[in-house]
Design an enzyme around this catalytic site. Structure first.
Site, short mmCIF file in Angstrom:
data_model
loop_
_atom_site.label_atom_id
_atom_site.label_comp_id
_atom_site.label_asym_id
_atom_site.label_seq_id
_atom_site.Cartn_x
_atom_site.Cartn_y
_atom_site.Cartn_z
N ASN A 1 -13.24 19.84 10.01
CA ASN A 1 -13.06 19.95 8.56
C ASN A 1 -13.66 21.28 8.08
OD1 ASN A 1 -13.69 19.76 5.76
ND2 ASN A 1 -13.23 17.59 5.84
N ASP B 1 -13.62 22.49 4.89
CA ASP B 1 -13.89 22.56 3.44
C ASP B 1 -15.13 23.38 3.11
OD1 ASP B 1 -11.80 20.81 3.16
OD2 ASP B 1 -13.03 19.07 2.69
N HIS B 2 -16.17 23.25 3.95
CA HIS B 2 -17.44 23.90 3.61
C HIS B 2 -17.35 25.42 3.66
CE1 HIS B 2 -19.56 20.23 3.05
NE2 HIS B 2 -19.13 19.78 4.22
N ARG C 1 -19.02 32.12 -5.00
CA ARG C 1 -18.97 33.46 -5.59
C ARG C 1 -17.61 33.78 -6.17
NH1 ARG C 1 -23.01 37.32 -4.26
NH2 ARG C 1 -24.93 36.14 -4.45
N HIS D 1 -9.51 19.17 2.54
CA HIS D 1 -9.38 18.22 1.42
C HIS D 1 -9.04 19.02 0.17
CE1 HIS D 1 -11.51 14.73 -0.95
NE2 HIS D 1 -10.31 14.99 -1.40
N ARG E 1 -9.05 18.79 -3.25
CA ARG E 1 -9.57 17.90 -4.31
C ARG E 1 -8.90 18.22 -5.63
NH1 ARG E 1 -14.72 15.32 -2.83
NH2 ARG E 1 -14.72 14.66 -4.99
N ARG F 1 -12.69 22.15 -6.04
CA ARG F 1 -14.03 22.73 -5.91
C ARG F 1 -14.18 23.59 -4.65
NH1 ARG F 1 -17.73 17.46 -4.64
NH2 ARG F 1 -16.83 16.78 -6.60
N HIS F 2 -13.37 23.33 -3.64
CA HIS F 2 -13.46 24.19 -2.45
C HIS F 2 -12.07 24.68 -2.00
CE1 HIS F 2 -13.05 20.21 -0.70
NE2 HIS F 2 -14.34 19.92 -0.75
N GLU G 1 -6.55 15.87 3.54
CA GLU G 1 -7.13 14.73 2.81
C GLU G 1 -6.76 14.88 1.34
OE1 GLU G 1 -11.31 14.89 3.44
OE2 GLU G 1 -11.14 14.55 5.57
N THR H 1 -19.75 14.35 -2.03
CA THR H 1 -18.73 14.31 -0.98
C THR H 1 -18.03 12.96 -1.10
OG1 THR H 1 -18.35 14.42 1.41
CG2 THR H 1 -20.43 13.47 0.72
N THR H 2 -17.05 12.69 -0.24
CA THR H 2 -16.34 11.41 -0.33
C THR H 2 -17.33 10.29 0.00
OG1 THR H 2 -14.50 12.64 0.59
CG2 THR H 2 -14.19 10.28 0.34
N GLU I 1 -8.73 5.71 9.28
CA GLU I 1 -9.96 6.43 9.62
C GLU I 1 -11.13 5.61 9.11
OE1 GLU I 1 -10.15 10.63 8.67
OE2 GLU I 1 -12.35 10.58 8.58
N HIS J 1 -17.11 11.07 8.97
CA HIS J 1 -18.06 11.21 7.86
C HIS J 1 -19.50 11.06 8.34
CE1 HIS J 1 -19.61 11.49 3.85
NE2 HIS J 1 -18.39 11.80 3.46
N GLY J 2 -20.25 12.13 8.16
CA GLY J 2 -21.67 12.10 8.50
C GLY J 2 -21.94 12.20 9.99
N GLY K 1 -17.07 17.74 9.73
CA GLY K 1 -17.16 18.99 8.98
C GLY K 1 -18.57 19.53 8.87
N1 PXP Z 1 -13.32 12.31 7.01
C1 PXP Z 1 -13.09 12.22 5.68
C2 PXP Z 1 -11.99 11.34 5.20
C3 PXP Z 1 -13.86 12.98 4.77
O1 PXP Z 1 -13.61 12.89 3.45
C4 PXP Z 1 -14.84 13.86 5.27
C5 PXP Z 1 -15.63 14.70 4.32
O2 PXP Z 1 -14.81 15.58 3.66
C6 PXP Z 1 -15.02 13.92 6.66
C7 PXP Z 1 -14.26 13.12 7.51
C8 PXP Z 1 -16.03 14.85 7.27
O3 PXP Z 1 -17.32 14.44 6.89
P1 PXP Z 1 -18.56 15.35 7.27
O4 PXP Z 1 -18.42 16.63 6.53
O5 PXP Z 1 -19.74 14.53 6.84
O6 PXP Z 1 -18.51 15.55 8.76
#
Ligand code: PXP
Length: 237
Positions: A7, A9-10, A18, A43, A45, A49-50, A70, A100-101, A151, A191-192, A213
């Site tokens: 992922n 996004d970050h 910036r 994602h 959104r 935001r990103h 996403e 975050t989600t 997922e 996630h996480g 991510g």
């Molecule tokens: N899966 C989904 C559906 C998510 O929304 C996210 C966060 O955007 C992730 C996976 C990745 O999560 P993390 O950034 O905590 O690894």
């Protein structure tokens, strides 16, 4: 052996801090692929935001591995997805104030809305996954919505601090994984997940795809993205 979706996004979050043009998530996707990513996840959104629409359009043209978008079940973003036609779309809940989600999509509370979104994406030729809490009622509703994959939200497992509660959360994930597999759906999780906690989730039978991510991008700041992806890939496969 699960595949690894990275992922990005970050990377866009840092750029948007910036409002400039660096770092570019398109470059990040290329480096993630070079490091062994099997998929690129982003994602779009509603608050942008990103990730921006420009990123989605360029990534649709440049990513050689699986592109996983996403998105929320909302009209505007569904239309954008159907036009961009990524390989896969993962329906997620969205609240503007969240960092975050935070939870899975509540399919049980809005079955028709989710079913319509799934059908709209599938009509555009997109594989659809639903991001759900490890909860039997949600999984049953997800199966009824007609998606190809689910997922599992691994947030509760990832944030369980005591070893025994992490083990209990992992057992719940494994039980839900069995339900998903016996319903004939493909199993994803995310996630996480971090370099420290990913292996027990990767080992869950029938696990096909992990989406990660924050932990990868955090390590990438120290060692570079290609290396960070390579390190994670070694752990999950
Ligand atoms: N899966 C989904 C559906 C998510 O929304 C996210 C966060 O955007 C992730 C996976 C990745 O999560 P993390 O950034 O905590 O690894």
């Amino acid at each position: 052996m699960p595949t690894l979706g990275v992922n990005i996004d970050h990377v866009a979050t840092v750029r948007q801090a910036r409002m400039t043009n660096e770092p570019d998530p398109i470059w990040a996707a290329t480096l993630a692929e070079l490091g062994g990513a099997d998929g690129i996840t982003l994602h779009l959104r509603e608050d942008r935001r990103h990730i921006q629409e420009r990123d989605l359009h360029l990534l649709s043209q440049t990513v050689a591995v699986k592109l996983n978008l996403e998105l929320a079940c909302s009209k505007d973003v569904l239309a954008i997805a159907c036009e961009a036609r990524p390989y896969q779309a993962t329906l997620v809940p969205e609240r503007r104030e969240e960092v975050t989600t935070e939870g899975g999509l509540d399919v049980a509370a809005q079955p028709e809305r989710v079913k319509d979104a799934v059908a709209q994406l599938q009509d555009a030729g997109i594989v659809v996954s639903l991001f759900l809490d490890p909860d039997s009622a949600q999984i049953e509703a997800g199966v009824n919505a007609g998606a190809s994959a689910i997922e599992l939200h691994t947030g509760a497992y990832a944030s369980a601090s005591a070893k025994f509660s992490a083990e209990a959360e992992r057992e719940t994930l494994e039980r839900m994984a069995r339900e998903i597999h016996s319903a004939g759906l493909i199993l994803h999780a995310g996630h996480g997940l971090t370099y420290r906690n990913v292996q027990p989730v990767a080992d869950i039978p029938h696990m096909c795809e992990l989406n990660i991510g924050h932990s990868i991008i955090s390590r990438a700041i120290m060692v570079g993205l290609e290396q960070a992806v390579r390190d994670m890939k070694r752990l999950v496969t």
